[in-house]
Design an enzyme around this catalytic site. Sequence first.
Site, mmCIF file in Angstrom:
data_model
loop_
_atom_site.group_PDB
_atom_site.id
_atom_site.type_symbol
_atom_site.label_atom_id
_atom_site.label_comp_id
_atom_site.label_asym_id
_atom_site.label_seq_id
_atom_site.Cartn_x
_atom_site.Cartn_y
_atom_site.Cartn_z
ATOM 1 N N GLY A 86 0.961 -1.300 0.210
ATOM 2 C CA GLY A 86 -0.062 0.391 0.176
ATOM 3 C C GLY A 86 1.084 0.896 0.386
ATOM 4 N N GLN A 89 3.755 7.085 3.619
ATOM 5 C CA GLN A 89 3.158 8.643 4.815
ATOM 6 C C GLN A 89 4.768 9.579 3.105
ATOM 7 O OE1 GLN A 89 3.836 8.016 8.628
ATOM 8 N NE2 GLN A 89 3.940 9.442 8.526
ATOM 9 N N ARG A 95 -0.631 9.645 8.593
ATOM 10 C CA ARG A 95 -0.391 8.345 8.885
ATOM 11 C C ARG A 95 -1.999 7.944 8.526
ATOM 12 N NH1 ARG A 95 2.602 7.507 13.394
ATOM 13 N NH2 ARG A 95 4.835 7.378 12.292
ATOM 14 N N ALA A 125 1.659 -4.827 9.045
ATOM 15 C CA ALA A 125 2.425 -3.109 9.463
ATOM 16 C C ALA A 125 2.195 -1.596 8.301
ATOM 17 C CB ALA A 125 3.737 -3.337 8.587
ATOM 18 N N VAL A 129 -1.953 1.777 11.004
ATOM 19 C CA VAL A 129 -1.493 0.134 10.851
ATOM 20 C C VAL A 129 -3.365 -0.434 11.906
ATOM 21 C CG1 VAL A 129 -0.239 0.571 13.343
ATOM 22 C CG2 VAL A 129 -0.558 -1.873 11.564
ATOM 23 N N ASP A 155 7.578 2.553 17.908
ATOM 24 C CA ASP A 155 7.061 4.026 19.075
ATOM 25 C C ASP A 155 8.053 3.775 20.351
ATOM 26 O OD1 ASP A 155 4.956 5.082 16.972
ATOM 27 O OD2 ASP A 155 4.680 3.029 17.317
ATOM 28 N N THR A 156 7.822 2.768 20.767
ATOM 29 C CA THR A 156 8.168 2.024 22.146
ATOM 30 C C THR A 156 9.861 1.715 21.968
ATOM 31 O OG1 THR A 156 6.365 0.846 23.065
ATOM 32 C CG2 THR A 156 8.455 -0.196 23.344
ATOM 33 N N ARG A 158 11.564 3.139 19.386
ATOM 34 C CA ARG A 158 12.150 4.397 19.565
ATOM 35 C C ARG A 158 12.072 5.588 21.106
ATOM 36 N NH1 ARG A 158 8.383 6.333 14.273
ATOM 37 N NH2 ARG A 158 9.945 5.722 12.855
ATOM 38 N N HIS A 182 -0.379 3.932 17.132
ATOM 39 C CA HIS A 182 0.629 3.868 16.534
ATOM 40 C C HIS A 182 0.406 5.034 15.360
ATOM 41 C CE1 HIS A 182 4.490 3.881 13.614
ATOM 42 N NE2 HIS A 182 3.832 3.803 12.719
ATOM 43 N N THR A 237 10.499 4.820 6.469
ATOM 44 C CA THR A 237 10.943 4.509 7.463
ATOM 45 C C THR A 237 10.717 2.794 7.349
ATOM 46 O OG1 THR A 237 9.166 4.170 8.979
ATOM 47 C CG2 THR A 237 10.755 6.506 8.804
#
Length: 320
Positions: A86, A89, A95, A125, A129, A155-156, A158, A182, A237
Amino acid sequence: MLSDADYRRPVRVAVVGVGNVGATFAYALLLGGIASEIVLIDANHAKAEGEAMDLNHTVPFTHSTRVWAGDFADCAGASVTVFAAGASQKPGETRLDLITKNAAIWRQIVPEVVKHNPDGILLIATNPVDALSYAAWKLSGLPAERVIGSGTILDTARFRYLLSQHFGVDARSIHAYIVGEHGDSEVPVWSLANIAGMRLPDFCKAQNLPHDQKAMDEIFPQTRDAAYRIIERKGSTYYAVAAGLMRITQAILRDQSTVLSVSSLIQDYYGISDVYLSLPTVIDRRGVENVLRLELSPDEIEKLRHSASMLKAVVGKLKL
Ligand SMILES: NC(=O)c1ccc[n+]([C@@H]2O[C@H](COP(=O)([O-])OP(=O)(O)OC[C@H]3O[C@@H](n4cnc5c(N)ncnc54)[C@H](O)[C@@H]3O)[C@@H](O)[C@H]2O)c1
């Protein structure tokens, strides 16, 4: 319940969408050596073929693995099918902006995968999400424990990385979670963040360090907005999310009962129900084994409820 035959057949992982995220995940999976078969499926079949060729040339340096460019029929028997197909961004896009484009793709590809593989686990993913994981659950008709979104695993990571830089401790020794969406409404669980069982202010006190609230206040926006900063610089990313997908796949294939912040169907959680969002979750061979009940602060509960209501509004528009 898995039969002996299930355990005896080759471990197949299917990847639908082999752009930056899907191809990097396939590479991580190959290096990890935990799958014996990796099938790559993409609307651009030539791209899938090229990735399969390149990955096969990696095999002599890594692990004996069969990699090929296939079609949806090859999802049959896959233990895990990772969805990374798909649109992604563009600079300045959130998102949630991607929902219309990617939901249309979902209506085509989710039923195709499940038609050929009604017994596997779907790992999502593609963004947004949480909304697309909920859509995959609805469109697939599978039990919710077998439809998982990568959610805030990234995110966790990061958050833990940034805290590790501040405290000078290995990120793997920092226990701290981002929960909820997310995306922009995600929530840092400061009240439970700890190093060696000590909450962060207690850790500072015990180590004779000043508790630097200003630095803490900067860490969360840096965590939440990291994707925007990366996309401005390199367009997209993919390494860290691919490593996160690999970690989830490993927890499933090796039946590890690992606690990971992934997106799953939430029911009756501080009054939140019927939405996919992330919370620390035990992942094993069956998929979601248990969503852990956290003792959140009143402020965190309010923010989690806000995140849930944002996500419900987005999913509501899909009329699933
Ligand atoms: N969950 C996360 O933490 C996270 C992190 C990074 C990116 N992402 C998301 O992952 C998705 C993929 O990102 P990317 O950078 O790999 O994008 P990309 O453009 O590099 O790759 C997307 C791939 O999907 C394929 N595709 C499109 N429609 C398809 C269909 N109907 N069937 C099969 N394949 C199809 C395209 O041909 C392309 O190869 C995006 O939605 C992005 O936002 C998620």
